[in-house]
Write a protein that holds these residues in place. Structure first.
Motif, short mmCIF file in Angstrom:
data_model
loop_
_atom_site.label_atom_id
_atom_site.label_comp_id
_atom_site.label_asym_id
_atom_site.label_seq_id
_atom_site.Cartn_x
_atom_site.Cartn_y
_atom_site.Cartn_z
N ASP A 20 22.09 -5.46 -37.56
CA ASP A 20 23.31 -6.04 -38.32
C ASP A 20 24.61 -5.22 -38.19
N ILE A 22 27.56 -4.15 -40.38
CA ILE A 22 27.81 -4.04 -41.76
C ILE A 22 29.22 -3.86 -41.99
N LEU A 43 24.24 -7.01 -46.93
CA LEU A 43 24.81 -7.39 -45.63
C LEU A 43 23.87 -6.79 -44.19
N ALA A 44 22.59 -6.34 -44.81
CA ALA A 44 21.74 -5.83 -43.72
C ALA A 44 20.14 -6.28 -43.96
N ASN A 117 23.13 -1.61 -38.91
CA ASN A 117 21.59 -1.72 -39.08
C ASN A 117 20.71 -1.82 -38.04
#
Length: 163
Positions: A20, A22, A43-44, A117
């Motif tokens: 991910d 972020i 967000l992750a 991430n």
């Protein structure tokens, strides 16, 4: 003999299979704290086989281009997020997996305000702030048992430039 890697700017679409990105979204998910704070929510995806999430601080020495990538590692028991505390871009090297061997490495460079991430089990290079030291908050698995595999390349890769 070395293999050459060119960098690309980090973006969510190109990075999705590795993890991910972020970063702030255009609009926060919701406003909190009497409307004075925008929350950009969830967000992750943190993913741990066992153990627990822990937050550590990493103090990383700068890397310079060209940068040699002779080894990548992965963490089969948990995801790993890197969140810069200092405003320094960093190099993110990732690779696909084929039968336990990293293939097709790619190199990304973050811009200010971006964190990553890494999904559980994704091959990745070492933490590499570019041109200046960096401090990072790292969220990853804390627990018993081995959670590190390394792969050393027969022919290293060299990250030549930032595009």
């Amino acid at each position: 003999m070395s293999n050459i890697l060119k960098t690309t700017p980090l973006n969510a679409a190109d990075f999705a299979r590795y993890g991910d990105v972020i970063e702030l979204q255009e609009t926060p998910t919701k406003l909190i704290n009497q409307g004075m704070c925008g929350r950009h929510h969830d967000l992750a995806k943190l993913d741990f086989a066992d153990g627990r999430a822990g937050i550590s601080l990493f103090d990383a020495k700068p890397r310079h281009l060209p940068h040699t990538v002779d080894m990548v590692e992965r963490h089969p028991e948990g995801s790993q997020a890197f969140i810069p505390v200092t405003p320094v871009p960093f190099l993110v090297v990732v690779a696909d997996d084929e039968g336990g061997t990293p293939i097709n490495p790619r190199a990304f460079v973050t811009k200010p305000g971006q964190s990553i991430n890494l999904h559980r089990g994704v091959w990745h290079g070492v933490l590499a702030p570019i041109e200046a030291p960096g401090t990072f908050a790292v969220v990853d698995r804390i627990g018993d048992g081995a959670n590190l595999e390394e792969h050393w390349f027969d022919a290293p890769y060299v990250v030549e430039s930032i595009t």
